[in-house]
Every structure is written in C-alpha cells, then in structure tokens.
Design an enzyme around this catalytic site. Structure first.
Site, PDB file in Angstrom:
ATOM      1  N   SER A 185     -73.432 -23.074 -17.120  1.00 25.76           N
ATOM      2  CA  SER A 185     -73.414 -23.425 -15.703  1.00 25.76           C
ATOM      3  C   SER A 185     -72.164 -22.880 -15.040  1.00 25.76           C
ATOM      4  O   SER A 185     -71.146 -22.632 -15.698  1.00 25.76           O
ATOM      5  CB  SER A 185     -73.449 -24.953 -15.553  1.00 25.76           C
ATOM      6  OG  SER A 185     -73.210 -25.354 -14.222  1.00 25.76           O
ATOM      7  N   TYR A 198     -70.175 -33.463 -17.865  1.00 23.93           N
ATOM      8  CA  TYR A 198     -71.175 -32.397 -17.886  1.00 23.93           C
ATOM      9  C   TYR A 198     -70.491 -31.031 -17.896  1.00 23.93           C
ATOM     10  O   TYR A 198     -70.840 -30.149 -18.696  1.00 23.93           O
ATOM     11  CB  TYR A 198     -72.077 -32.540 -16.658  1.00 23.93           C
ATOM     12  CG  TYR A 198     -73.071 -31.427 -16.450  1.00 23.93           C
ATOM     13  CD1 TYR A 198     -74.279 -31.412 -17.139  1.00 23.93           C
ATOM     14  CD2 TYR A 198     -72.822 -30.403 -15.533  1.00 23.93           C
ATOM     15  CE1 TYR A 198     -75.211 -30.392 -16.932  1.00 23.93           C
ATOM     16  CE2 TYR A 198     -73.752 -29.392 -15.314  1.00 23.93           C
ATOM     17  CZ  TYR A 198     -74.936 -29.391 -16.023  1.00 23.93           C
ATOM     18  OH  TYR A 198     -75.853 -28.384 -15.807  1.00 23.93           O
TER      19      TYR A 198
END
Length: 290
Positions: A185, A198
């Site tokens: 990401s 995360y």
C-alpha cells in the site's frame, strides 16, 4: 478516444455511509467497478492456475475477473459471512469460461492456510500464481492508545502471518515460471496516523517481498507487489469513520476503482514481466513513492 484520468470514475464528495466489517459491495454509493463491463482479456494467462486471497470483493474480485478473462482458473478465499459476495465473484469467473473455486478461509489460522493450499492442489494440480491480497484494517483516529492488543493481533495475523504461511506452504507447488504477488500500500511509505498498525504491516510486506524475491530468483519464481493508493472497496465504509472525502487527497483527486488495480496484477503475473522480480508496482493516483 483518450480519457481524462481525473474524470474517468466518480470523484468525492461521496454520500456519507458506513457498514459493519467486513463490508458489502451492494450498499456502496457509488458502486465499485471491478471491470465487469470494461476488462478485455488477451490470453496473457492462458491455462494458468491462480490462488487469490480476499477475492470476494474489491481488488481481489477485480483480479479474479481479470485473471479469468486472461485465461486462468481461479481459486479465491472469502470469510464465511461473505458467501453472497463470493458467489458474485464466482459468476464473473465462470462467465469468462474458467473454473471458479470459492473457499471460506480465515488466513489468520495456519491450519486453514494449509487446507487452502491442499484444496488448490487438489483442484488444479499446481499453483502458477499466488496473490496475497486479503487484509484487515480499522481506523483509530485517537491514535496508538486506541489500538487494542486484539486489534493489533488481528491486523498482523491477517496481513503478515497469512501471507507468510501461504507462501511457505504453496512454494512446493509453484513451478518455475510461477509468480507470487503481494498487496502492499501507499501506507507503507506515507503512513496515515489513524492507520498506524495497518501501515506497519504494509511496510513489512515490502521488505518480505524484496527478500523472498531474492531467495527464489534462482528457482525461476518471481515475487513482486502492488502498492495501491486509495481504492473504493467495501473495506472503506466498513473501517473508516468518514468516507465523504475518501480519495480526494490523491493528486488525481479521486480514489481508484478496483478495476484500475487489476491490470497491475495481470502484468506482474504474465510472461511480459519475465525479467521483473523484487519490484513494487506503485498505483497511487500520483502520490510519489520511493
């Protein structure tokens, strides 16, 4: 005719919406685009056998659809409560004339990962492509003090343990010419404070990808990752406190649709990427990354 990428898909502001985790495609406004009406295959993955985690919706559904239209059979995972979503992915794969195998699986559990690989080998005989896409996040605007040990454990076990186990268990069944593709990401490089745990796992996925790629290069197995920016998937209304301006921060001014991520996963799995390994393909909507 060329398309303006800033106007190709809906732009925020979006209607206010929230869902319980894991989130559902149907209630989303605007509806996500997985490439149902746009993705056209060209045989890049003819007769390949693919395993995609988190394939019931979002990026995973778009990848499963694209792989099928490129000629691959697809086994994908979903949570038990996502059987309805999984049925939608299965229809898309089967409509492309390929075999779809939907497997309920919680990749936080090593034994479930083991059974998943055994099922894939029983169905296909081999695994040509492994896409580690399933992930968990939960926004915590109040910072580290609001991240419980239970949440941290769930994020790490889903995003890292599952990937580690599946790579380890699948490798004996991945032939030379096979490919592993992980989903990292933009958060790996530009972490949002409310997604601290995360983002931490996504940074680890970058390191894991680059290390494993070097380990497997001599075996002819390529390992790469895709680093999406903001993408409009059910995980967003299910885990973010405010979706109205989601994606506005990207230089293109909007979030990606899942269909815009799928070509990256197709390219990395295809023979056209035969000299590409240990790479992170950034698809961030213009956010510069190292």
């Amino acid at each position: 005719m060329t398309e303006d990428p800033t106007r190709k898909h809906p732009r925020p502001d979006f209607p206010r919406q929230d869902q319980e985790h894991p989130g559902w495609t149907g209630p989303m406004d605007p509806p996500p685009d997985h490439g149902e009406d746009s993705y056209e295959g060209s045989g890049l993955l003819h007769d390949r056998k693919a395993v995609v985690t988190g394939g019931d919706s979002g990026i995973g559904r778009a990848v499963a659809l694209a792989y099928a239209r490129e000629g691959a059979d697809v086994l994908f995972t979903h949570l038990r409560e996502e059987e309805g979503e999984a049925a939608g992915t299965s229809r898309l794969v089967e409509d492309a004339g390929r075999k779809a195998v939907a497997v309920p699986c919680d990749i936080r559990e090593e034994e479930q990962c083991r059974r998943l690989v055994e099922r894939a080998v029983a169905e296909f005989g081999r695994i040509d492509i492994l896409v580690n896409n399933a992930a968990y996040q939960m926004s915590q605007p109040d910072g580290i003090q609001a991240i419980s040990t239970e949440q941290f454990d769930r994020v790490v076990r889903t995003n890292l343990y599952g990937m580690f186990w599946l790579c380890k268990l699948a490798l004996p069944h991945i032939p030379a010419g096979g490919s592993i593709i992980n989903s990292t990401s933009v958060q790996a490089y530009k972490p949002s404070p409310h997604l601290l745990d995360y983002a931490t796992t996504k940074g680890a996925i970058v390191t894991f990808t680059q290390g494993l790629a070097q380990m497997l290069a001599a075996d002819g197995i390529r390992v790469n990752a895709v680093a999406p920016g903001p993408v409009w998937t059910p995980l967003i209304p299910a885990t973010m406190p405010d979706t109205v301006e989601f994606g506005k921060q990207a230089p293109l001014g909007r979030p990606a649709q899942p269909a815009e991520m799928a070509p990256a996963y197709v390219f990395l799995a295809s023979p056209r990427a035969s000299f590409i390994t240990a790479e992170i393909l950034n698809a961030t909507g213009g956010t510069p990354l190292p």
